[in-house]
Design an enzyme around this catalytic site. Sequence first.
Site, mmCIF file in Angstrom:
data_model
loop_
_atom_site.group_PDB
_atom_site.id
_atom_site.type_symbol
_atom_site.label_atom_id
_atom_site.label_comp_id
_atom_site.label_asym_id
_atom_site.label_seq_id
_atom_site.Cartn_x
_atom_site.Cartn_y
_atom_site.Cartn_z
ATOM 1 N N GLU A 34 23.460 -20.938 -5.794
ATOM 2 C CA GLU A 34 23.838 -22.339 -6.573
ATOM 3 C C GLU A 34 24.713 -22.014 -7.864
ATOM 4 O O GLU A 34 23.785 -21.321 -8.904
ATOM 5 C CB GLU A 34 22.726 -23.333 -6.671
ATOM 6 C CG GLU A 34 23.336 -24.674 -7.169
ATOM 7 C CD GLU A 34 22.605 -25.680 -6.838
ATOM 8 O OE1 GLU A 34 21.431 -25.724 -6.372
ATOM 9 O OE2 GLU A 34 22.953 -27.018 -7.321
ATOM 10 N N GLU A 59 23.493 -20.437 -14.045
ATOM 11 C CA GLU A 59 23.615 -21.728 -14.930
ATOM 12 C C GLU A 59 23.897 -21.323 -16.519
ATOM 13 O O GLU A 59 23.084 -20.231 -16.740
ATOM 14 C CB GLU A 59 22.291 -22.639 -14.949
ATOM 15 C CG GLU A 59 22.236 -23.843 -16.214
ATOM 16 C CD GLU A 59 23.264 -24.700 -15.914
ATOM 17 O OE1 GLU A 59 23.498 -25.212 -14.974
ATOM 18 O OE2 GLU A 59 23.782 -25.007 -16.897
ATOM 19 N N ASP A 109 31.698 -29.196 -13.705
ATOM 20 C CA ASP A 109 32.421 -29.755 -14.748
ATOM 21 C C ASP A 109 33.799 -30.008 -14.491
ATOM 22 O O ASP A 109 34.628 -29.077 -14.141
ATOM 23 C CB ASP A 109 32.099 -29.238 -15.820
ATOM 24 C CG ASP A 109 30.824 -28.953 -16.462
ATOM 25 O OD1 ASP A 109 30.015 -30.017 -16.113
ATOM 26 O OD2 ASP A 109 30.423 -28.116 -17.350
ATOM 27 N N LYS A 113 40.584 -33.656 -19.128
ATOM 28 C CA LYS A 113 41.950 -33.680 -20.122
ATOM 29 C C LYS A 113 42.711 -32.305 -19.685
ATOM 30 O O LYS A 113 42.335 -31.190 -19.391
ATOM 31 C CB LYS A 113 41.390 -33.496 -21.539
ATOM 32 C CG LYS A 113 40.810 -34.600 -21.904
ATOM 33 C CD LYS A 113 40.350 -34.781 -23.459
ATOM 34 C CE LYS A 113 39.922 -35.920 -23.881
ATOM 35 N NZ LYS A 113 39.011 -35.731 -25.120
ATOM 36 N N ASP A 145 32.672 -35.630 -8.023
ATOM 37 C CA ASP A 145 32.929 -36.978 -8.236
ATOM 38 C C ASP A 145 34.512 -37.319 -8.529
ATOM 39 O O ASP A 145 34.950 -38.420 -8.576
ATOM 40 C CB ASP A 145 32.140 -37.395 -9.042
ATOM 41 C CG ASP A 145 32.338 -36.678 -10.251
ATOM 42 O OD1 ASP A 145 31.639 -35.553 -10.413
ATOM 43 O OD2 ASP A 145 33.003 -36.962 -11.399
ATOM 44 N N THR A 175 20.838 -35.177 -6.695
ATOM 45 C CA THR A 175 20.763 -34.415 -7.944
ATOM 46 C C THR A 175 21.105 -35.300 -9.194
ATOM 47 O O THR A 175 21.094 -36.344 -8.999
ATOM 48 C CB THR A 175 21.860 -33.342 -7.909
ATOM 49 O OG1 THR A 175 23.087 -33.974 -8.039
ATOM 50 C CG2 THR A 175 21.809 -32.283 -6.957
ATOM 51 N N ARG A 176 20.593 -34.705 -10.266
ATOM 52 C CA ARG A 176 20.713 -35.687 -11.687
ATOM 53 C C ARG A 176 22.077 -36.374 -11.707
ATOM 54 O O ARG A 176 22.197 -37.480 -11.930
ATOM 55 C CB ARG A 176 20.444 -34.768 -13.072
ATOM 56 C CG ARG A 176 20.476 -35.673 -14.033
ATOM 57 C CD ARG A 176 20.146 -34.961 -15.360
ATOM 58 N NE ARG A 176 18.891 -34.574 -15.689
ATOM 59 C CZ ARG A 176 18.162 -33.546 -16.523
ATOM 60 N NH1 ARG A 176 19.018 -33.241 -17.459
ATOM 61 N NH2 ARG A 176 17.184 -33.437 -16.509
ATOM 62 N N PHE A 177 23.192 -35.315 -11.529
ATOM 63 C CA PHE A 177 24.682 -36.091 -11.606
ATOM 64 C C PHE A 177 24.747 -36.937 -10.486
ATOM 65 O O PHE A 177 25.391 -37.962 -10.705
ATOM 66 C CB PHE A 177 25.546 -35.042 -11.804
ATOM 67 C CG PHE A 177 25.650 -34.599 -13.253
ATOM 68 C CD1 PHE A 177 24.835 -33.969 -13.783
ATOM 69 C CD2 PHE A 177 26.675 -35.025 -13.802
ATOM 70 C CE1 PHE A 177 24.745 -33.689 -15.265
ATOM 71 C CE2 PHE A 177 27.010 -34.821 -15.342
ATOM 72 C CZ PHE A 177 25.940 -33.991 -16.144
ATOM 73 N N GLU A 178 24.299 -36.572 -9.239
ATOM 74 C CA GLU A 178 24.489 -37.467 -7.988
ATOM 75 C C GLU A 178 24.065 -38.836 -8.486
ATOM 76 O O GLU A 178 24.727 -39.887 -8.372
ATOM 77 C CB GLU A 178 24.135 -37.071 -6.878
ATOM 78 C CG GLU A 178 24.512 -38.103 -5.708
ATOM 79 C CD GLU A 178 24.037 -37.519 -4.403
ATOM 80 O OE1 GLU A 178 25.010 -36.920 -3.638
ATOM 81 O OE2 GLU A 178 23.011 -37.860 -4.033
#
Length: 202
Positions: A34, A59, A109, A113, A145, A175-178
Amino acid sequence: MDTRKSLCKSPVIIADREAWAEKDLKHTKTIEVEIGFGSGEYLLRRAAEYPERLFIGIEKKAGMITEVSKRVTCLKLNNIRLLESCAKDAFTDLFPANSISRAYSLFPDPWPKRKHLQYRLFSSEYLRLLNNRLIFGSEALIVTDSEDYCNWMLKQLPDTGFEVENSIIPPQFDTRFERKWLEQNFNTFFRILLKKVRHIET
Ligand SMILES: C[S@@+](CC[C@H](N)C(=O)[O-])C[C@H]1O[C@@H](n2cnc3c(N)ncnc32)[C@H](O)[C@@H]1O
């Protein structure tokens, strides 16, 4: 007391890459990786579900490594290893060609920009490296996303040796971001499933 130093002695964290690759990597049959596991929810669930496989979480944030390594220990999961690294370096240094059975990255991420596009992970160059490290016929899953990042990734794919299937999916990874996106009423995400159909030399 420096907790990180003491945790580095934990067998969960890969402290010496070369020794680890020499000792453990060669003796493992099925390896899942992952990329950017964050709080590690998906990694922990998959490792609990497939105890016979080895899971490697990569990570770049040290804090996440510390947090997740504590949970790995609490849950007594002995099939997870955590690597504090940029994924590009880890794939370059640690894994031989044709060694990974499945790879995934949830909500990488997006660097929205224009001046930051260079920091996006899934560039054509990185996809070719990923292809080289995956076993023939195996899959890489990317969920984002960001429609813009999804479209950008699709444009990176020619000549990377992957067949692609992309779709819009509902939340399912918890997950935290979902969860973060759900709280903001985003209910659909962009899924890119890559299947290695040709080997790329790097
Ligand atoms: C948006 S968060 C998503 C975290 C988690 N997958 C989730 O769904 O909650 C992206 C994660 O990827 C990590 N990351 C970003 N670039 C990375 C890289 N080049 N190598 C390894 N991890 C990276 C970040 O530190 C962060 O934890």
